[in-house]
Design a protein around this motif. Sequence first.
Motif, PDB file in Angstrom:
ATOM      1  N   THR A   1      26.027  52.120  11.923  1.00  0.00           N
ATOM      2  CA  THR A   1      24.623  52.424  11.642  1.00  0.00           C
ATOM      3  C   THR A   1      24.446  52.889  10.205  1.00  0.00           C
ATOM      4  OG1 THR A   1      24.306  53.055  13.956  1.00  0.00           O
ATOM      5  CG2 THR A   1      22.638  53.784  12.384  1.00  0.00           C
ATOM      6  N   GLN A   2      25.363  53.714   9.704  1.00  0.00           N
ATOM      7  CA  GLN A   2      25.304  54.154   8.306  1.00  0.00           C
ATOM      8  C   GLN A   2      25.406  52.976   7.347  1.00  0.00           C
ATOM      9  OE1 GLN A   2      28.403  57.347   8.184  1.00  0.00           O
ATOM     10  NE2 GLN A   2      26.944  58.331   6.810  1.00  0.00           N
ATOM     11  N   LEU A   3      26.332  52.097   7.601  1.00  0.00           N
ATOM     12  CA  LEU A   3      26.501  50.933   6.744  1.00  0.00           C
ATOM     13  C   LEU A   3      25.258  50.050   6.783  1.00  0.00           C
ATOM     14  CD1 LEU A   3      30.191  50.054   7.676  1.00  0.00           C
ATOM     15  CD2 LEU A   3      29.412  50.838   5.441  1.00  0.00           C
ATOM     16  N   PHE A   4      24.718  49.830   7.976  1.00  0.00           N
ATOM     17  CA  PHE A   4      23.523  49.008   8.102  1.00  0.00           C
ATOM     18  C   PHE A   4      22.356  49.612   7.319  1.00  0.00           C
ATOM     19  CE2 PHE A   4      24.297  46.476  12.316  1.00  0.00           C
ATOM     20  CZ  PHE A   4      25.386  45.864  11.710  1.00  0.00           C
TER      21      PHE A   4
ATOM     22  N   VAL B   1      35.532  58.359  -3.718  1.00  0.00           N
ATOM     23  CA  VAL B   1      34.382  57.481  -3.477  1.00  0.00           C
ATOM     24  C   VAL B   1      34.053  57.482  -1.989  1.00  0.00           C
ATOM     25  CG1 VAL B   1      33.541  55.094  -3.590  1.00  0.00           C
ATOM     26  CG2 VAL B   1      34.939  56.021  -5.448  1.00  0.00           C
ATOM     27  N   SER B   2      32.778  57.586  -1.665  1.00  0.00           N
ATOM     28  CA  SER B   2      32.343  57.559  -0.272  1.00  0.00           C
ATOM     29  C   SER B   2      32.770  56.254   0.398  1.00  0.00           C
ATOM     30  CB  SER B   2      30.816  57.688  -0.218  1.00  0.00           C
ATOM     31  OG  SER B   2      30.305  57.211   0.999  1.00  0.00           O
ATOM     32  N   LEU B   3      33.258  56.362   1.629  1.00  0.00           N
ATOM     33  CA  LEU B   3      33.657  55.160   2.363  1.00  0.00           C
ATOM     34  C   LEU B   3      32.458  54.253   2.644  1.00  0.00           C
ATOM     35  CD1 LEU B   3      36.281  56.481   4.945  1.00  0.00           C
ATOM     36  CD2 LEU B   3      36.680  55.289   2.785  1.00  0.00           C
ATOM     37  N   VAL B   4      31.280  54.846   2.789  1.00  0.00           N
ATOM     38  CA  VAL B   4      30.067  54.040   2.995  1.00  0.00           C
ATOM     39  C   VAL B   4      29.729  53.287   1.716  1.00  0.00           C
ATOM     40  CG1 VAL B   4      27.602  54.100   3.531  1.00  0.00           C
ATOM     41  CG2 VAL B   4      29.186  55.565   4.790  1.00  0.00           C
ATOM     42  N   HIS B   5      29.776  53.992   0.577  1.00  0.00           N
ATOM     43  CA  HIS B   5      29.528  53.349  -0.728  1.00  0.00           C
ATOM     44  C   HIS B   5      30.507  52.201  -0.947  1.00  0.00           C
ATOM     45  CE1 HIS B   5      29.876  53.759  -5.415  1.00  0.00           C
ATOM     46  NE2 HIS B   5      29.321  52.617  -5.055  1.00  0.00           N
ATOM     47  N   PHE B   6      31.773  52.447  -0.683  1.00  0.00           N
ATOM     48  CA  PHE B   6      32.768  51.397  -0.889  1.00  0.00           C
ATOM     49  C   PHE B   6      32.538  50.232   0.071  1.00  0.00           C
ATOM     50  CE2 PHE B   6      36.918  49.427   0.065  1.00  0.00           C
ATOM     51  CZ  PHE B   6      37.154  48.885  -1.192  1.00  0.00           C
ATOM     52  N   GLY B   7      32.173  50.538   1.315  1.00  0.00           N
ATOM     53  CA  GLY B   7      31.914  49.467   2.281  1.00  0.00           C
ATOM     54  C   GLY B   7      30.790  48.555   1.834  1.00  0.00           C
ATOM     55  N   ILE B   8      29.733  49.143   1.273  1.00  0.00           N
ATOM     56  CA  ILE B   8      28.603  48.328   0.807  1.00  0.00           C
ATOM     57  C   ILE B   8      28.985  47.510  -0.419  1.00  0.00           C
ATOM     58  CG2 ILE B   8      26.245  48.381  -0.068  1.00  0.00           C
ATOM     59  CD1 ILE B   8      26.464  49.073   2.876  1.00  0.00           C
ATOM     60  N   LEU B   9      29.657  48.153  -1.398  1.00  0.00           N
ATOM     61  CA  LEU B   9      30.018  47.385  -2.596  1.00  0.00           C
ATOM     62  C   LEU B   9      31.049  46.311  -2.266  1.00  0.00           C
ATOM     63  CD1 LEU B   9      32.961  48.044  -4.203  1.00  0.00           C
ATOM     64  CD2 LEU B   9      31.888  50.273  -4.470  1.00  0.00           C
ATOM     65  N   PHE B  10      31.933  46.598  -1.326  1.00  0.00           N
ATOM     66  CA  PHE B  10      32.919  45.606  -0.887  1.00  0.00           C
ATOM     67  C   PHE B  10      32.197  44.407  -0.255  1.00  0.00           C
ATOM     68  CE2 PHE B  10      37.213  45.236   1.617  1.00  0.00           C
ATOM     69  CZ  PHE B  10      37.462  44.024   0.971  1.00  0.00           C
ATOM     70  N   THR B  11      31.199  44.696   0.591  1.00  0.00           N
ATOM     71  CA  THR B  11      30.447  43.624   1.249  1.00  0.00           C
ATOM     72  C   THR B  11      29.701  42.772   0.230  1.00  0.00           C
ATOM     73  OG1 THR B  11      30.163  45.020   3.225  1.00  0.00           O
ATOM     74  CG2 THR B  11      28.706  43.118   2.996  1.00  0.00           C
TER      75      THR B  11
END
Length: 424
Positions: A166-169, A354-364
């Motif tokens: 949900t956070q990533l979305f 680095v926030s795991l959410v931030h990294f997840g979004i930039l990775f995507t």
Amino acid sequence: MTAILFLTFLVLLVLGVPIAFAIAVAGVAVLLAGDVNLLIVVQRMFASTDSFPLVAVPFFILAGDLLARGAMSQTLVSFAESLLGRIRGGLSAVAVAAGMFFAAISGSGAATTAAVGATLIPELKKRGYDESSSAALVAASGCIGVVIPPSVPMVLYAVIAGPSVTQLFSNGFLPGVCMGVVLISIALVQAHRRHYPKGEKRSFQDTLRHIGRTFLRAIWAILMPLIILGGIFSGKFTPSESAAVAVLYAALISFVIYRDMTLKELGQILLGSARTSAIIMIIIACSGVFGWVLANWKIPSQIAQAVLSVSDNKYILLLLIAVIVLIAGVFMETSSAVILLTPVFLPLVEALGVSLVHFGILFTIGISIGMITPPVAINLFVASSTTGLPIEKISKSVAPYLLGLIVVFLLYVYLPLFLPGLVV
């Protein structure tokens, strides 16, 4: 062990071995060298797929495939054209806007490209737009399909890295919209340079009536992301449950409202979705062995220490990570890259704070750009099959859109560090 793992994997990739088997064999090679009981292979393959959030993957794939054909895609395109079609090059903007609509429904770049391409590329060609540039724009718009939620790569990243789906979305909307705005801006500049036609002229009252008619026709498709994402963010159901709701809703709309699908067509769609899901799941299963090897020999920590020894500057190291992500997208399919590289990057990302959410979004975002960078450019292949144009011709036309998306990617690598509110 690190050398054995990655050299075996790279050699197998060069030889053309399917990536799932390349991952598994590389892991087994290390296990044999380390004299580890090979029963661990079976255990890890089962354990890596034993995750409730992964239920969302086949359902989102099926929902995207249901939407990629039939009346729902056509109604969304018609509504977008009623809003943007009057300006010069407006049909280009419609292509991107339609891609953003589908991104909020399908969670798949290829499904988004197929749906928008089949509907719009023939019309773009008919109105005098350059066909290869139009195909390239639709393919680039398809990249947004995995950034604006729902998103299959985000689900996979969440399963591996741990942050909430949900956070990533909730953090995928802003970069997705930014990608769309940049693509529309580039397309409109090209439209003026190439003197593309303006849309049909209508009076203000006729325009409002046209918008109203197309909106009412498209309302069932527009409601779909509102139901899915509204249910997730309100806590009514989980992302996995929302994927099942998406499939049920898409099927009901196709059979009951638009009545544009037969049982035979549904069977074909189910078969295609099952094949795609099976490919992703076998990659996940094989990556379980790879991941166990990484963890057992502390390879990610070694890589993190090696990278950190290059520089102690956080911004330089983030740029290095960004470049690696972009290069990975060139050679690897999106889901494969997320599954394979996330465990490798995590210790480094945590060391940088680095926030795991931030990294997840930039990775995507970064890995989605790989959908339009040959040789592994699924969106370009879909656009090529839709138009019949050679992949080489579309690849040349995609360059300005590719550069625009890379700019958005680099901005999102750094801006959340200075504006923490961008990641919530």
